[in-house]
Design a protein around this motif. Structure first.
Motif, mmCIF file in Angstrom:
data_model
loop_
_atom_site.group_PDB
_atom_site.id
_atom_site.type_symbol
_atom_site.label_atom_id
_atom_site.label_comp_id
_atom_site.label_asym_id
_atom_site.label_seq_id
_atom_site.Cartn_x
_atom_site.Cartn_y
_atom_site.Cartn_z
ATOM 1 N N UNK A 1 0.735 -1.104 0.103
ATOM 2 C CA UNK A 1 -0.059 0.219 -0.188
ATOM 3 C C UNK A 1 0.618 1.244 0.023
ATOM 4 N N UNK A 2 2.131 1.040 -0.446
ATOM 5 C CA UNK A 2 2.959 2.127 -0.163
ATOM 6 C C UNK A 2 3.417 2.529 -1.547
ATOM 7 N N UNK A 3 3.488 3.831 -1.898
ATOM 8 C CA UNK A 3 4.339 4.468 -3.248
ATOM 9 C C UNK A 3 5.523 5.070 -2.790
ATOM 10 N N UNK A 4 6.704 4.748 -3.148
ATOM 11 C CA UNK A 4 7.946 5.183 -3.097
ATOM 12 C C UNK A 4 8.164 6.405 -4.051
ATOM 13 N N UNK A 5 8.175 7.608 -3.687
ATOM 14 C CA UNK A 5 8.329 8.708 -4.657
ATOM 15 C C UNK A 5 9.828 8.900 -4.809
ATOM 16 N N UNK A 6 10.298 9.047 -6.256
ATOM 17 C CA UNK A 6 11.767 9.356 -6.909
ATOM 18 C C UNK A 6 12.394 7.660 -6.864
ATOM 19 N N UNK A 7 12.907 7.667 -5.582
ATOM 20 C CA UNK A 7 13.837 6.397 -5.821
ATOM 21 C C UNK A 7 15.078 6.343 -6.394
ATOM 22 N N UNK A 8 15.480 7.660 -7.005
ATOM 23 C CA UNK A 8 16.711 7.567 -7.436
ATOM 24 C C UNK A 8 17.815 7.353 -6.737
ATOM 25 N N UNK A 9 18.740 6.552 -7.293
ATOM 26 C CA UNK A 9 19.857 6.061 -6.706
ATOM 27 C C UNK A 9 19.961 4.740 -6.019
ATOM 28 N N UNK A 10 18.643 4.246 -5.787
ATOM 29 C CA UNK A 10 18.317 2.868 -5.238
ATOM 30 C C UNK A 10 18.807 1.912 -5.995
ATOM 31 N N UNK A 11 19.544 0.672 -5.363
ATOM 32 C CA UNK A 11 20.004 -0.166 -6.219
ATOM 33 C C UNK A 11 18.867 -1.183 -6.973
#
Length: 441
Positions: A241-251
């Motif tokens: 139920x969670x949206x992660x915004x952006x996530x730039x740089x995550x592996x």
């Protein structure tokens, strides 16, 4: 009440329905009841409103799952800013001067802008939570705009304590609007994140959201050293139920963790690139098994339409690896984004049984004529000027290129006056010369 859209090019975004070079869509009491190559208007019943969709693409309305409309007041001011400058300017300088009525006009104009550009569903990530009155003003503005909206109460950034009491208060006030998901105005919870509350605090916020039946949204990026998603995974805090915004740089490994958990990712390509977040994760998210979604984020830095977001994400990813397809981006802005908001059974595609959240795009405009591949044209060349008609739950809210029952001029005057007052109170110029000093970066 019945409405029949006739003679349009139908991009359903539903594999079971498919696309129709020439098709009709029948709507009854706000719900899509039939999609076919041709539907007899007489057979639809007496009193059916017929909308001629000739020379129009009929498609699902766009879904933006992450936008801060309270910042509409300062449109364009931060196009040259880094994230640190934006934070110092918006959160560190002007926000404290917002009054509840300033919030109301910004959110109302921001939501109307989104509708005007074909965004039928929008999650408003509200973090100008200076007082209960500020939150109430944002809710009132979303209620007054004729779109499908999700008020995402963003804790942090100056939110008065106790946060839990305020979340419960707002949730209770929205109950009459169907905040659990059966009305046009619903609610979500904008999480503060472990960097502000610690892992234990985030766990408590997730428990509160679950108790209240609220989906959650969380901003996250990585410098390549920190592993924010892996940390949450280790503590069992990833939710579908969670949206992660952006996530730039995550592996890539962390993206697969999100896919395994059923979480979603919202990419804001224009803001991410301009503010220096790094490459958007669109293609890597797809490769990891996620269905990435798209959002505008904020208009001080970027355009407020999803056509622009699609075009940027498409061009960047094609430049990186050449693998992204235009229909992937169209899904990101419609059916996949609807799913990320918990509204996949209600909107996002032209499917019988879903609400009629639809837009009609002109194909006789010189900027797109002649249209050979409709999906590719929308992604590569679409723009708000093509949005001729917008329906939300079957109600026509834009017709012949103009919002229905909305007179923009007096609303614009109120927002302009609000901007000028805030700028004067904050002591900032409005002539393009303001370059805020980053704080703590």
């Amino acid at each position: 009440m019945k409405t029949l859209l006739t003679g349009g090019t139908v991009l359903s975004m539903d594999p079971a329905v498919g696309d129709l070079a020439r098709g009709d869509v029948l709507i009854e009491d706000g719900v899509i009841v039939q999609v076919a190559a041709q539907i007899d208007a007489a057979g639809a019943g007496a009193g059916t409103e017929v909308i001629d969709a000739t020379d129009r693409i009929v498609m699902p309305g766009f879904v933006d799952n992450h936008r801060h409309t309270w910042q509409t007041t300062f449109r364009g001011i931060g196009a040259d800013w880094t994230f640190a400058e934006w934070d110092a300017a918006i959160h560190g300088t002007v926000k404290s001067h917002y009054r509840p009525d300033d919030v109301y006009w910004a959110v109302l104009l921001g939501r109307l802008e989104a509708l005007h550009s074909g965004v039928t569903t929008m999650l408003d990530w509200f973090h100008c939570t200076l007082s209960p009155a500020h939150a109430d003003a944002a809710v009132a503005a979303l209620r007054d705009a004729p779109g499908r909206s999700i008020f995402c109460y963003g804790a942090g950034w100056g939110t008065p304590d106790p946060v839990e009491a305020e979340i419960r208060r707002v949730r209770g006030g929205l109950a009459g609007d169907g905040a659990a998901g059966d009305g046009l105005l619903t609610m979500a919870y904008g999480l503060r994140g472990p960097q502000d509350t610690g892992v234990e605090g985030l766990a408590r916020e997730l428990d509160l959201a679950a108790e209240l039946g609220l989906r959650t949204s969380l901003h996250t990026v990585s410098d390549g050293i920190r592993r924010p998603i892996a940390t949450l995974h280790e503590h069992g805090l990833l939710r579908d139920t969670t949206t992660f915004v952006h996530a730039n740089g995550v592996s890539d490994e962390e993206l697969r963790m999100l896919a395994d958990a059923g979480s979603s990712v919202s990419v804001s390509p224009d803001v991410e690139l301009r503010m220096g977040f790094g490459w958007p994760v669109t293609g890597r998210a797809l490769a990891a098994g996620l269905r990435p979604t798209l959002s505008v984020d904020d208009v001080p830095s970027a355009a407020g339409d999803l056509f622009s977001a699609m075009r940027t994400a498409f061009a960047v990813q094609r430049g990186l690896d050449g693998g992204l397809r235009s229909r992937d981006l169209l899904a990101s802005a419609t059916v996949d984004a609807a799913g990320s908001c918990g509204l996949g059974t209600r909107t996002g595609s032209i499917t019988p049984g879903k609400d009629a959240d639809l837009i009609l795009l002109r194909t006789d405009d010189l900027t797109v004529f002649p249209v050979t591949d409709p999906a590719a044209t929308v992604v590569s060349a679409g723009h708000p000027g093509l949005v001729d008609t917008v329906l939300v739950a079957g109600r026509t809210v834009k017709r012949d290129g103009r919002l229905v029952d909305v007179e923009p001029a007096p609303l614009m005057a109120r927002l302009r006056a609000s901007r000028d007052r805030i700028a004067a109170a904050a002591g900032v110029p409005l002539d393009g010369t303001w370059h805020p000093e980053p704080k703590g970066w």
